[in-house]
Design a protein around this motif. Structure first.
Motif, PDB file in Angstrom:
ATOM      1  N   ILE A  33       0.865  -1.186   0.000  1.00 33.43           N
ATOM      2  CA  ILE A  33       0.000   0.000   0.000  1.00 33.43           C
ATOM      3  C   ILE A  33       0.898   1.230   0.000  1.00 33.43           C
ATOM      4  O   ILE A  33       1.730   1.377   0.898  1.00 33.43           O
ATOM      5  N   VAL A  34       0.749   2.080  -1.002  1.00 38.84           N
ATOM      6  CA  VAL A  34       1.563   3.296  -1.052  1.00 38.84           C
ATOM      7  C   VAL A  34       0.756   4.554  -0.776  1.00 38.84           C
ATOM      8  O   VAL A  34       1.322   5.581  -0.430  1.00 38.84           O
ATOM      9  N   PHE A  35      -0.562   4.473  -0.920  1.00 41.23           N
ATOM     10  CA  PHE A  35      -1.379   5.658  -0.669  1.00 41.23           C
ATOM     11  C   PHE A  35      -2.800   5.244  -0.317  1.00 41.23           C
ATOM     12  O   PHE A  35      -3.366   4.363  -0.947  1.00 41.23           O
ATOM     13  N   ALA A  36      -3.333   5.906   0.690  1.00 41.12           N
ATOM     14  CA  ALA A  36      -4.734   5.709   1.065  1.00 41.12           C
ATOM     15  C   ALA A  36      -5.445   7.046   0.954  1.00 41.12           C
ATOM     16  O   ALA A  36      -4.871   8.082   1.301  1.00 41.12           O
ATOM     17  N   PRO A  37      -6.674   7.051   0.484  1.00 39.12           N
ATOM     18  CA  PRO A  37      -7.436   8.297   0.452  1.00 39.12           C
ATOM     19  C   PRO A  37      -7.537   8.869   1.869  1.00 39.12           C
ATOM     20  O   PRO A  37      -7.741   8.121   2.824  1.00 39.12           O
ATOM     21  N   ARG A  38      -7.352  10.149   2.005  1.00 38.92           N
ATOM     22  CA  ARG A  38      -7.355  10.774   3.335  1.00 38.92           C
ATOM     23  C   ARG A  38      -8.711  10.671   4.017  1.00 38.92           C
ATOM     24  O   ARG A  38      -8.823  10.879   5.214  1.00 38.92           O
ATOM     25  N   SER A  39      -9.736  10.276   3.301  1.00 37.42           N
ATOM     26  CA  SER A  39     -11.074  10.139   3.878  1.00 37.42           C
ATOM     27  C   SER A  39     -11.364   8.738   4.422  1.00 37.42           C
ATOM     28  O   SER A  39     -12.438   8.504   4.969  1.00 37.42           O
ATOM     29  N   VAL A  40     -10.417   7.808   4.323  1.00 38.56           N
ATOM     30  CA  VAL A  40     -10.652   6.434   4.779  1.00 38.56           C
ATOM     31  C   VAL A  40     -10.996   6.424   6.270  1.00 38.56           C
ATOM     32  O   VAL A  40     -10.423   7.162   7.064  1.00 38.56           O
ATOM     33  N   GLU A  41     -11.979   5.590   6.642  1.00 45.59           N
ATOM     34  CA  GLU A  41     -12.426   5.501   8.036  1.00 45.59           C
ATOM     35  C   GLU A  41     -11.968   4.211   8.710  1.00 45.59           C
ATOM     36  O   GLU A  41     -11.602   4.213   9.875  1.00 45.59           O
TER      37      GLU A  41
END
Length: 142
Positions: A16-24
């Motif tokens: 995983i290199v990036f997650a959306p900043r909105s992930v809960e």
């Protein structure tokens, strides 16, 4: 929710290199081996990381979850390294639990800097507990 996966070899997307900043909530897919630096940095809605039953996650790299609003963390038994500053400034982190049978070997410098949990079960397998790993964890009692 879409995550950016990285192909670490010719056949596997396992990082995983990036997650959306909105992930809960992050449900760790069973094929993920690594979380790269800053992948979940400042994810202000992230409250929980849930490992899959047969996860192969083995490394959480520098600043992987730093500044996120993570509240509960279950460290899968497959994790070997928690690198420097992985959970730096996770002010809301109330619970950290290493799964039974953990093979963790390293908890890096400032890995849990400024977190508010009051207990952590450090596995016997940990050989390297770096300086400041729990610095400013003012609620930590055992």
């Amino acid at each position: 929710m879409n995550f950016l996966l990285y192909k670490s070899d010719q056949s596997n997307f396992d990082t995983i290199v990036f997650a959306p900043r909105s992930v809960e909530v992050f449900n760790v897919p069973p094929f993920i081996k690594k979380i790269t630096p800053f992948a979940f940095f400042n994810c202000n809605n992230l409250s929980e990381v849930i490992p899959s039953k047969n996860t192969v996650l083995n490394t959480i790299e520098e600043y992987g979850f730093a500044g996120s609003s993570l509240k509960n963390l279950i460290v899968p038994q497959s994790v070997i390294k928690i690198e420097d500053c992985s959970f730096f400034n996770c002010y809301n982190l109330e619970s950290v639990l290493f799964e039974d049978g953990s093979i963790a070997e390293r908890i890096g410098k400032f890995a849990f800097y400024n977190c508010k949990f009051n207990y952590i079960n450090i596995p016997e397998s940990v050989e390297e507990l770096d300086d400041g790993a729990f610095c400013e964890c003012i609620n930590l009692t055992s």
